[in-house]
Design a protein around this motif. Structure first.
Motif, PDB file in Angstrom:
ATOM      1  N   ALA A 204       0.900  -1.071   0.098  1.00  0.00           N
ATOM      2  CA  ALA A 204      -0.117   0.239   0.004  1.00  0.00           C
ATOM      3  C   ALA A 204       0.843   1.305   0.198  1.00  0.00           C
ATOM      4  O   ALA A 204       2.216   0.856   0.365  1.00  0.00           O
ATOM      5  CB  ALA A 204      -0.711  -0.182   1.251  1.00  0.00           C
ATOM      6  N   GLN A 205       0.403   2.383  -0.350  1.00  0.00           N
ATOM      7  CA  GLN A 205       0.911   3.263  -0.495  1.00  0.00           C
ATOM      8  C   GLN A 205      -0.290   4.996  -0.506  1.00  0.00           C
ATOM      9  O   GLN A 205      -0.873   4.393  -0.955  1.00  0.00           O
ATOM     10  CB  GLN A 205       2.008   3.849  -1.929  1.00  0.00           C
ATOM     11  CG  GLN A 205       2.815   5.016  -2.000  1.00  0.00           C
ATOM     12  CD  GLN A 205       3.446   5.008  -2.723  1.00  0.00           C
ATOM     13  OE1 GLN A 205       3.827   4.314  -3.882  1.00  0.00           O
ATOM     14  NE2 GLN A 205       3.983   6.236  -3.767  1.00  0.00           N
ATOM     15  N   VAL A 206       0.130   6.111   0.282  1.00  0.00           N
ATOM     16  CA  VAL A 206      -0.814   7.611   0.023  1.00  0.00           C
ATOM     17  C   VAL A 206      -0.746   7.839  -1.280  1.00  0.00           C
ATOM     18  O   VAL A 206       1.276   7.513  -1.584  1.00  0.00           O
ATOM     19  CB  VAL A 206      -0.345   8.140   1.320  1.00  0.00           C
ATOM     20  CG1 VAL A 206      -0.952   9.340   0.587  1.00  0.00           C
ATOM     21  CG2 VAL A 206      -0.703   7.357   2.160  1.00  0.00           C
ATOM     22  N   ASN A 207      -1.663   7.669  -2.176  1.00  0.00           N
ATOM     23  CA  ASN A 207      -1.049   8.374  -3.650  1.00  0.00           C
ATOM     24  C   ASN A 207      -1.530   9.946  -3.690  1.00  0.00           C
ATOM     25  O   ASN A 207      -0.607  10.262  -4.232  1.00  0.00           O
ATOM     26  CB  ASN A 207      -2.333   7.526  -4.569  1.00  0.00           C
ATOM     27  CG  ASN A 207      -2.075   6.935  -5.016  1.00  0.00           C
ATOM     28  OD1 ASN A 207      -1.189   5.849  -4.936  1.00  0.00           O
ATOM     29  ND2 ASN A 207      -3.064   5.779  -5.144  1.00  0.00           N
ATOM     30  N   CYS A 208      -1.821  10.294  -3.048  1.00  0.00           N
ATOM     31  CA  CYS A 208      -2.000  12.054  -2.910  1.00  0.00           C
ATOM     32  C   CYS A 208      -2.760  12.007  -1.304  1.00  0.00           C
ATOM     33  O   CYS A 208      -3.744  11.543  -1.106  1.00  0.00           O
ATOM     34  CB  CYS A 208      -3.333  12.209  -3.846  1.00  0.00           C
ATOM     35  SG  CYS A 208      -3.751  13.629  -4.106  1.00  0.00           S
ATOM     36  N   ALA A 209      -2.638  13.279  -1.034  1.00  0.00           N
ATOM     37  CA  ALA A 209      -2.706  13.207   0.288  1.00  0.00           C
ATOM     38  C   ALA A 209      -3.626  15.014   0.156  1.00  0.00           C
ATOM     39  O   ALA A 209      -3.109  16.055  -0.381  1.00  0.00           O
ATOM     40  CB  ALA A 209      -2.147  13.563   1.496  1.00  0.00           C
ATOM     41  N   TRP A 210      -5.332  15.530   0.890  1.00  0.00           N
ATOM     42  CA  TRP A 210      -5.029  16.838   0.928  1.00  0.00           C
ATOM     43  C   TRP A 210      -5.003  17.237   2.338  1.00  0.00           C
ATOM     44  O   TRP A 210      -4.753  17.143   3.590  1.00  0.00           O
ATOM     45  CB  TRP A 210      -7.026  17.311   0.739  1.00  0.00           C
ATOM     46  CG  TRP A 210      -6.462  16.496  -0.926  1.00  0.00           C
ATOM     47  CD1 TRP A 210      -6.393  17.000  -2.177  1.00  0.00           C
ATOM     48  CD2 TRP A 210      -6.815  15.112  -1.679  1.00  0.00           C
ATOM     49  NE1 TRP A 210      -6.588  16.441  -3.513  1.00  0.00           N
ATOM     50  CE2 TRP A 210      -7.180  14.843  -3.147  1.00  0.00           C
ATOM     51  CE3 TRP A 210      -7.271  14.028  -1.571  1.00  0.00           C
ATOM     52  CZ2 TRP A 210      -7.260  14.416  -3.397  1.00  0.00           C
ATOM     53  CZ3 TRP A 210      -7.112  12.894  -1.992  1.00  0.00           C
ATOM     54  CH2 TRP A 210      -7.345  12.998  -3.513  1.00  0.00           C
ATOM     55  N   GLY A 211      -5.803  17.773   2.829  1.00  0.00           N
ATOM     56  CA  GLY A 211      -6.387  18.650   3.989  1.00  0.00           C
ATOM     57  C   GLY A 211      -6.427  17.630   5.150  1.00  0.00           C
ATOM     58  O   GLY A 211      -6.080  17.583   5.898  1.00  0.00           O
ATOM     59  N   THR A 212      -7.935  17.036   5.595  1.00  0.00           N
ATOM     60  CA  THR A 212      -7.859  16.362   6.368  1.00  0.00           C
ATOM     61  C   THR A 212      -8.323  14.820   5.424  1.00  0.00           C
ATOM     62  O   THR A 212      -9.092  13.568   6.047  1.00  0.00           O
ATOM     63  CB  THR A 212      -9.223  16.237   7.098  1.00  0.00           C
ATOM     64  OG1 THR A 212      -9.976  16.484   6.139  1.00  0.00           O
ATOM     65  CG2 THR A 212      -8.921  17.818   7.534  1.00  0.00           C
ATOM     66  N   SER A 213      -7.648  14.614   4.296  1.00  0.00           N
ATOM     67  CA  SER A 213      -7.917  13.402   3.719  1.00  0.00           C
ATOM     68  C   SER A 213      -7.104  12.931   3.212  1.00  0.00           C
ATOM     69  O   SER A 213      -6.621  13.389   2.584  1.00  0.00           O
ATOM     70  CB  SER A 213      -9.475  13.074   3.271  1.00  0.00           C
ATOM     71  OG  SER A 213      -9.307  14.364   1.809  1.00  0.00           O
ATOM     72  N   MET A 214      -7.026  11.232   2.236  1.00  0.00           N
ATOM     73  CA  MET A 214      -5.739  10.379   1.807  1.00  0.00           C
ATOM     74  C   MET A 214      -6.211   9.816   0.855  1.00  0.00           C
ATOM     75  O   MET A 214      -7.622   9.199   1.569  1.00  0.00           O
ATOM     76  CB  MET A 214      -4.941  10.184   2.908  1.00  0.00           C
ATOM     77  CG  MET A 214      -4.493  10.950   3.368  1.00  0.00           C
ATOM     78  SD  MET A 214      -3.035  10.334   4.992  1.00  0.00           S
ATOM     79  CE  MET A 214      -3.702  10.524   6.347  1.00  0.00           C
ATOM     80  N   GLU A 215      -5.686   9.905  -0.541  1.00  0.00           N
ATOM     81  CA  GLU A 215      -6.091   8.574  -0.870  1.00  0.00           C
ATOM     82  C   GLU A 215      -4.514   7.601  -1.450  1.00  0.00           C
ATOM     83  O   GLU A 215      -4.072   7.366  -1.495  1.00  0.00           O
ATOM     84  CB  GLU A 215      -6.531   8.968  -3.137  1.00  0.00           C
ATOM     85  CG  GLU A 215      -6.505   7.823  -3.784  1.00  0.00           C
ATOM     86  CD  GLU A 215      -6.222   8.081  -5.214  1.00  0.00           C
ATOM     87  OE1 GLU A 215      -7.821   9.348  -5.025  1.00  0.00           O
ATOM     88  OE2 GLU A 215      -5.749   8.164  -6.011  1.00  0.00           O
TER      89      GLU A 215
END
Length: 140
Positions: A113-124
């Motif tokens: 698994a890996q974080v693809n994108c991160a915003w203020g309070t959420s991640m994909e």
């Protein structure tokens, strides 16, 4: 009275800055999404599979899909918590395709698994699962 209290506070603040205390630590560098790569390895146990009589290949059974979802959730959550530094939860799953869940006891499941994108309070987060046979020669 307010002026005296304010003056006292100001003096206390000024005197505390004259101390020879070390400078505050520098802010941590921002983490990149590629630094969140997480890998989990699990050896299939008898309680992880459903055996059925209609299998054409002896010794093969089907992995419990709920158990596989649990492994995927644990791996993606660890990846997200590595980036955020805070507890994380799974809110939604966009797309999930089971291609082949036929596994034998003793085979190895590799969850990445890996974080693809991160915003203020959420991640994909993205997650892939592969299985190795007992010999380690075939990956599917």
């Amino acid at each position: 009275m307010k002026a005296a209290a304010t003056a006292t506070a100001t003096v206390a603040t000024q005197s505390s800055t004259k101390d020879e205390s070390p400078p505050p630590p520098a802010a941590p560098l921002p983490k990149s999404c590629s630094s969140t790569r997480t890998t989990m390895i699990h050896v299939v146990q008898p309680q992880d599979v459903i055996s059925s009589n209609w299998n054409t290949q002896p010794g093969h059974s089907h992995l419990r899909e709920g158990f596989l979802l649990k492994l995927m959730d644990l791996c993606t959550c660890a990846s997200a918590e590595h980036l955020s530094g805070h507890p994380s939860v799974t809110l939604a799953v966009d797309d999930l395709v089971f291609i082949n869940t036929q596994l034998s006891v003793g085979e190895t499941i590799i969850v990445k698994a890996q974080v693809n994108c991160a915003w203020g309070t959420s991640m994909e987060c993205g997650c892939t699962v592969v299985a190795d046979d007992e010999n380690g020669s075939t990956r599917r």
